[in-house]
Design a protein around this motif. Structure first.
Motif, PDB file in Angstrom:
ATOM      1  N   ALA A 125       0.825  -1.205   0.000  1.00 47.33           N
ATOM      2  CA  ALA A 125       0.000   0.000   0.000  1.00 47.33           C
ATOM      3  C   ALA A 125       0.863   1.262   0.000  1.00 47.33           C
ATOM      4  O   ALA A 125       0.547   2.248  -0.680  1.00 47.33           O
ATOM      5  CB  ALA A 125      -0.928  -0.009   1.218  1.00 47.33           C
ATOM      6  N   ILE A 126       1.971   1.227   0.759  1.00 44.54           N
ATOM      7  CA  ILE A 126       2.866   2.382   0.789  1.00 44.54           C
ATOM      8  C   ILE A 126       3.598   2.513  -0.541  1.00 44.54           C
ATOM      9  O   ILE A 126       3.718   3.608  -1.102  1.00 44.54           O
ATOM     10  CB  ILE A 126       3.862   2.260   1.951  1.00 44.54           C
ATOM     11  N   VAL A 127       4.100   1.399  -1.049  1.00 40.53           N
ATOM     12  CA  VAL A 127       4.807   1.420  -2.330  1.00 40.53           C
ATOM     13  C   VAL A 127       3.895   1.931  -3.440  1.00 40.53           C
ATOM     14  O   VAL A 127       4.311   2.711  -4.309  1.00 40.53           O
ATOM     15  CB  VAL A 127       5.352   0.017  -2.658  1.00 40.53           C
ATOM     16  N   ASP A 136      10.334   6.393  -7.554  1.00 42.57           N
ATOM     17  CA  ASP A 136      10.899   5.067  -7.317  1.00 42.57           C
ATOM     18  C   ASP A 136      11.609   4.977  -5.970  1.00 42.57           C
ATOM     19  O   ASP A 136      12.435   4.094  -5.736  1.00 42.57           O
ATOM     20  CB  ASP A 136      11.854   4.660  -8.444  1.00 42.57           C
ATOM     21  N   THR A 137      11.281   5.872  -5.042  1.00 43.62           N
ATOM     22  CA  THR A 137      11.884   5.869  -3.709  1.00 43.62           C
ATOM     23  C   THR A 137      11.663   4.518  -3.042  1.00 43.62           C
ATOM     24  O   THR A 137      10.518   4.067  -2.929  1.00 43.62           O
ATOM     25  CB  THR A 137      11.250   6.977  -2.840  1.00 43.62           C
ATOM     26  N   PRO A 138      12.719   3.845  -2.595  1.00 42.24           N
ATOM     27  CA  PRO A 138      12.530   2.542  -1.957  1.00 42.24           C
ATOM     28  C   PRO A 138      11.886   2.669  -0.577  1.00 42.24           C
ATOM     29  O   PRO A 138      12.131   3.640   0.154  1.00 42.24           O
ATOM     30  CB  PRO A 138      13.955   1.984  -1.825  1.00 42.24           C
ATOM     31  N   LEU A 263       4.456   9.922   0.745  1.00 44.39           N
ATOM     32  CA  LEU A 263       4.627  10.750  -0.443  1.00 44.39           C
ATOM     33  C   LEU A 263       5.261  12.092  -0.087  1.00 44.39           C
ATOM     34  O   LEU A 263       6.144  12.588  -0.808  1.00 44.39           O
ATOM     35  CB  LEU A 263       3.277  10.961  -1.119  1.00 44.39           C
ATOM     36  N   ALA A 264       4.880  12.656   1.034  1.00 46.45           N
ATOM     37  CA  ALA A 264       5.452  13.945   1.460  1.00 46.45           C
ATOM     38  C   ALA A 264       6.942  13.806   1.731  1.00 46.45           C
ATOM     39  O   ALA A 264       7.741  14.683   1.363  1.00 46.45           O
ATOM     40  CB  ALA A 264       4.726  14.454   2.703  1.00 46.45           C
ATOM     41  N   TYR A 265       7.345  12.719   2.369  1.00 48.20           N
ATOM     42  CA  TYR A 265       8.771  12.501   2.634  1.00 48.20           C
ATOM     43  C   TYR A 265       9.544  12.300   1.335  1.00 48.20           C
ATOM     44  O   TYR A 265      10.650  12.827   1.169  1.00 48.20           O
ATOM     45  CB  TYR A 265       8.961  11.283   3.541  1.00 48.20           C
ATOM     46  N   ALA A 270      13.843  12.603   0.288  1.00 48.22           N
ATOM     47  CA  ALA A 270      14.339  11.369   0.894  1.00 48.22           C
ATOM     48  C   ALA A 270      14.858  10.427  -0.190  1.00 48.22           C
ATOM     49  O   ALA A 270      14.257  10.301  -1.259  1.00 48.22           O
ATOM     50  CB  ALA A 270      13.232  10.697   1.686  1.00 48.22           C
ATOM     51  N   ASP A 271      15.970   9.768   0.109  1.00 46.42           N
ATOM     52  CA  ASP A 271      16.513   8.767  -0.809  1.00 46.42           C
ATOM     53  C   ASP A 271      15.887   7.404  -0.583  1.00 46.42           C
ATOM     54  O   ASP A 271      15.839   6.570  -1.487  1.00 46.42           O
ATOM     55  CB  ASP A 271      18.026   8.668  -0.627  1.00 46.42           C
ATOM     56  N   LEU A 272      15.445   7.149   0.631  1.00 48.35           N
ATOM     57  CA  LEU A 272      14.687   5.951   0.959  1.00 48.35           C
ATOM     58  C   LEU A 272      13.852   6.249   2.186  1.00 48.35           C
ATOM     59  O   LEU A 272      14.143   7.177   2.938  1.00 48.35           O
ATOM     60  CB  LEU A 272      15.595   4.745   1.211  1.00 48.35           C
ATOM     61  N   LEU A 273      12.791   5.483   2.351  1.00 47.96           N
ATOM     62  CA  LEU A 273      11.906   5.651   3.498  1.00 47.96           C
ATOM     63  C   LEU A 273      12.059   4.437   4.411  1.00 47.96           C
ATOM     64  O   LEU A 273      11.946   3.300   3.958  1.00 47.96           O
ATOM     65  CB  LEU A 273      10.447   5.769   3.041  1.00 47.96           C
ATOM     66  N   VAL A 274      12.303   4.689   5.680  1.00 53.21           N
ATOM     67  CA  VAL A 274      12.492   3.619   6.651  1.00 53.21           C
ATOM     68  C   VAL A 274      11.232   3.530   7.501  1.00 53.21           C
ATOM     69  O   VAL A 274      10.829   4.521   8.123  1.00 53.21           O
ATOM     70  CB  VAL A 274      13.727   3.888   7.534  1.00 53.21           C
TER      71      VAL A 274
END
Length: 296
Positions: A125-127, A136-138, A263-265, A270-274
């Motif tokens: 859902a997040i992806v 394409d942010t991981p 999406l805001a991050y 951001a290069d990736l979201l943790v």
């Protein structure tokens, strides 16, 4: 190499560690066997079992559930692979065998598929939010899965289109403020420089919750900054400051990252979201049908 492909090539369902973990789940559920099945006189009868999706979405844990039933003496086969997108009512796995084996493995296997599929759907859902905007942010999921579940939760996360941030403490260099609190302040920089020399093939990641500290770490050559509880606006300010100084440090916001703000991050730079959010997604629903087999 994906976790699923690694599993297929290394044969973890052929008597290895995963088999023992699955047996442990069975022992936890039935430490002295299945009293109800014995008392009803069902031992020796033959039965069929089918798992079907109740609701559309991503599924996970199929291979583990199939193997669990096989360990109970059931000739089970998956109908789909983990990571598949299925419609409501889709067949997930089926098998037949001794009634005592079917009934012994039934609920544990169902719980495993439901929990794993819930995690996979949470990640997906997040992806999906990111990909719908062409980003394409991981999405990288932490090691905050409930204790004892990491071995299948990691595969569930990958099935949902995310990646693992860390598989454990043994394979990454992530320096937390809690580490730094135990070092004399005057030794911190030297210790980090020594760390990079000792582990040159690994990226150095430092977590911080302060904007000024983040920029200072970047100037010292830290390769990835894990930004604890930064707002998207704070991430954007830090990205701008890094660009102004020609610094290429990667930014990984963490803590509270979920579907509503991912999406805001990503847009903030951001290069990736943790995130740990997928681990706490509601479980999926799986309908199980058990019936006598032709020989039962």
């Amino acid at each position: 190499m994906s976790l699923a492909l690694y599993s297929a090539l290394s044969g973890p369902w052929a008597g290895g560690l995963e088999d023992e973990r699955l047996r442990a789940l069975l022992r936890e559920d039935a430490p002295h066997g299945d009293l109800s099945t014995r008392a009803l006189g069902l031992t020796g009868r033959a039965a069929r079992i089918r798992f079907q999706a109740r609701g559309a979405g991503v599924v996970a844990g199929i291979e583990a559930a199939t193997r669990l039933l096989q360990l109970c003496g059931v000739a089970a086969q998956p109908a789909v692979a983990s990571g598949a997108r299925v419609d409501d009512g889709a067949l997930l796995l089926a098998g037949q065998g001794p009634a005592e084996g079917v009934l012994l493995g039934w609920k544990v296997a169902q719980n495993l598929v439901e929990a794993a599929s819930g995690m996979a759907r949470g990640a997906a859902a997040i992806v999906a939010v990111l990909r719908a905007e062409g980003l394409d942010t991981p999405l990288a999921c932490t090691r905050k899965a409930p204790p004892g579940t990491h071995w299948w939760a990691a595969q569930a996360i990958e099935a949902g289109g995310a990646v693992m941030h860390r598989l454990g403490l043994s394979e990454t260099l992530l320096v937390f403020p809690e580490h730094l609190a135990l070092l004399p302040a005057e030794e911190v920089v030297a210790r980090l420089q020594a760390l990079r020399r000792q582990q040159p093939e690994k990226r150095l990641v430092v977590e911080t919750g302060r904007e000024d500290d983040a920029l200072a770490w970047a100037r010292l050559g830290v390769e990835v900054l894990q930004l604890e509880r930064f707002t998207p606006e704070a991430v954007a300010r830090l990205r701008q400051a890094l660009r102004a100084e020609g610094l290429t440090t990667r930014l990984a916001p963490a803590g509270g990252v979920n579907r509503s703000n991912a999406l805001a991050y990503a847009r903030a730079g951001a290069d990736l979201l943790v995130s740990s959010a997928p681990y706490f997604a509601p479980p999926a629903e799986v309908q199980v049908h058990i019936s006598p087999s032709d020989g039962g």
